[in-house]
Every structure is written in structure tokens, then in C-alpha cells.
Motif scaffolding. Structure first.
Motif, PDB file in Angstrom:
ATOM      1  N   SER A 166       0.805  -1.223   0.000  1.00 19.54           N
ATOM      2  CA  SER A 166       0.000   0.000   0.000  1.00 19.54           C
ATOM      3  C   SER A 166       0.837   1.272   0.000  1.00 19.54           C
ATOM      4  O   SER A 166       0.288   2.367  -0.073  1.00 19.54           O
ATOM      5  N   ASN A 167       2.154   1.122   0.171  1.00 20.78           N
ATOM      6  CA  ASN A 167       3.059   2.261   0.216  1.00 20.78           C
ATOM      7  C   ASN A 167       2.670   3.231   1.341  1.00 20.78           C
ATOM      8  O   ASN A 167       2.546   4.429   1.129  1.00 20.78           O
ATOM      9  N   THR A 168       2.483   2.689   2.537  1.00 21.38           N
ATOM     10  CA  THR A 168       2.029   3.511   3.662  1.00 21.38           C
ATOM     11  C   THR A 168       3.065   3.676   4.771  1.00 21.38           C
ATOM     12  O   THR A 168       2.744   4.153   5.852  1.00 21.38           O
ATOM     13  N   PHE A 169       4.290   3.273   4.556  1.00 25.84           N
ATOM     14  CA  PHE A 169       5.419   3.609   5.429  1.00 25.84           C
ATOM     15  C   PHE A 169       5.263   3.224   6.896  1.00 25.84           C
ATOM     16  O   PHE A 169       5.559   4.005   7.789  1.00 25.84           O
ATOM     17  N   GLY A 170       4.762   2.042   7.192  1.00 25.57           N
ATOM     18  CA  GLY A 170       4.734   1.540   8.556  1.00 25.57           C
ATOM     19  C   GLY A 170       3.488   1.831   9.361  1.00 25.57           C
ATOM     20  O   GLY A 170       3.414   1.435  10.528  1.00 25.57           O
ATOM     21  N   MET A 171       2.517   2.510   8.780  1.00 26.16           N
ATOM     22  CA  MET A 171       1.298   2.840   9.529  1.00 26.16           C
ATOM     23  C   MET A 171       0.536   1.581   9.936  1.00 26.16           C
ATOM     24  O   MET A 171       0.113   1.445  11.084  1.00 26.16           O
ATOM     25  N   HIS A 172       0.360   0.663   8.998  1.00 27.82           N
ATOM     26  CA  HIS A 172      -0.374  -0.564   9.289  1.00 27.82           C
ATOM     27  C   HIS A 172       0.433  -1.463  10.226  1.00 27.82           C
ATOM     28  O   HIS A 172      -0.143  -2.129  11.091  1.00 27.82           O
ATOM     29  N   ALA A 173       1.746  -1.492  10.056  1.00 32.46           N
ATOM     30  CA  ALA A 173       2.594  -2.306  10.932  1.00 32.46           C
ATOM     31  C   ALA A 173       2.467  -1.838  12.377  1.00 32.46           C
ATOM     32  O   ALA A 173       2.357  -2.662  13.297  1.00 32.46           O
ATOM     33  N   ALA A 174       2.465  -0.550  12.593  1.00 35.66           N
ATOM     34  CA  ALA A 174       2.332  -0.015  13.950  1.00 35.66           C
ATOM     35  C   ALA A 174       0.957  -0.330  14.532  1.00 35.66           C
ATOM     36  O   ALA A 174       0.848  -0.774  15.690  1.00 35.66           O
ATOM     37  N   ALA A 175      -0.087  -0.138  13.739  1.00 42.20           N
ATOM     38  CA  ALA A 175      -1.449  -0.375  14.227  1.00 42.20           C
ATOM     39  C   ALA A 175      -1.697  -1.855  14.505  1.00 42.20           C
ATOM     40  O   ALA A 175      -2.308  -2.206  15.523  1.00 42.20           O
ATOM     41  N   THR A 176      -1.222  -2.734  13.632  1.00 41.18           N
ATOM     42  CA  THR A 176      -1.443  -4.169  13.860  1.00 41.18           C
ATOM     43  C   THR A 176      -0.573  -4.696  14.995  1.00 41.18           C
ATOM     44  O   THR A 176      -1.012  -5.575  15.743  1.00 41.18           O
TER      45      THR A 176
END
Length: 173
Positions: free
Chosen positions: A68-78
Motif C-alpha cells: 500500500s506504500n504507507t510507510f509503517g502505519m499498518h505495521a504499527a497499528a497491527t
């Protein structure tokens, strides 16, 4: 146990593909975005080690971020959702009577307990994700509307997915 891991891996692949190919492109009314991929975190076995839950959650978010090219946002939230899930949340939602190596489901946990479990994980994930995404509070009302509407839509999709999953799997695992 091998069957459980095969199911986790297949589910991981299916939900990642579903999220990045279809659901990332859904933006209802410009504010509602479903994040069905967190279903993987919800369906991890209850006796899975805390560190492993956090690692799987982080990897799930990282893969979503890569596509998604979102730079770690989903990794932090999950990772946060995985951190809260075991053992804090599982102890709080009162699932002591669930046998070891079981997978949370509405049939196994009771509908109300499962709904509360899904609501907490979804709220934590979505709040963290949207706060990181906005990185400010200049439009707090819009942020709250995005979080709440996305939570409701994601929970609807999780409920539908769970109904189909339980329809094909009678033993609750």
C-alpha cells in the motif's frame, strides 16, 4: 497443529490479497475504509504465545504497508492490536472456558463475548491507524467520524466473514 498453521498461512495470503487488491480501493463517502485483514489477528489461536502474536501482527501490517506504500502505519497499528490481544484482552473478555489451541469464534465464545472481542481489537487498530495517518488533530470531528464509520463497516465485514467461516467449519476451529 499443522492444520492450524496451514489455515493461518492461507488466511494470511487471502486476506492480504483481498485488502491490497480490493478493499484499499474502497472509500465509501470519502471517509469509510474497511480493513478486513485484521480478521487474521482475531482468528489466531488463543494459546499462541504473546511474542508470536505480536510478530504475526507486525508482519501482517508490514506486508500491507509494502503493497500500500504507507510507510509503517499498518505495521504499527497491527502490532499494537497484537500486543493488546494477548493476554490482556483475552483475559478481559472472559474466555477461560475455551479449550487450548482453539480459535476465537462467535460459536465458541458466545456472540456477545465475540462481539466485544472484535470491537476492542477493531477500535484499537482503527484508532491507531487513523491517528497515525492524520498525524494531527486539526479536524478532530472528521477523524472521529472516519474511525467510527470504518469500525462499523469493518465489523460488518468481519461478521459476514465469520458467518461464512462458521458455516463451513462446524467445530469452531
Amino acid at each position: 497443529m499443522i492444520r492450524t498453521w496451514v489455515n493461518i498461512i492461507i488466511g494470511f495470503i487471502v486476506f492480504v490479497l483481498l485488502q491490497v487488491l480490493i478493499l484499499n480501493n474502497v472509500h465509501l463517502f470519502g471517509i469509510i475504509t474497511p480493513f478486513l485483514y485484521i480478521y487474521i489477528i482475531l482468528k489466531l489461536p488463543v494459546d499462541l504465545g504473546h511474542s508470536l502474536v505480536i510478530l504475526i501482527s507486525f508482519l501482517l501490517g508490514l506486508i500491507i504497508d509494502i503493497f500500500s506504500n504507507t510507510f509503517g502505519m499498518h505495521a504499527a497499528a497491527t502490532a499494537l492490536a497484537g500486543l493488546i490481544r494477548n493476554p490482556l484482552l483475552l483475559g478481559w473478555v472472559d474466555i477461560r472456558e475455551i479449550p487450548e489451541n482453539s480459535i476465537p469464534s462467535y460459536k465458541l465464545m458466545d456472540l456477545y463475548v465475540f462481539f466485544r472481542y472484535v470491537l476492542i481489537i477493531t477500535t484499537i487498530h482503527h484508532a491507531a491507524l487513523f491517528i497515525i495517518e492524520s498525524f494531527n488533530f486539526f479536524q478532530p470531528l472528521l477523524l472521529i467520524v472516519k474511525i467510527l464509520s470504518s469500525i462499523l463497516f469493518t465489523m460488518l465485514l468481519i461478521g459476514i466473514t465469520e458467518a461464512f467461516n462458521q458455516g463451513t467449519n462446524r467445530n469452531g476451529n
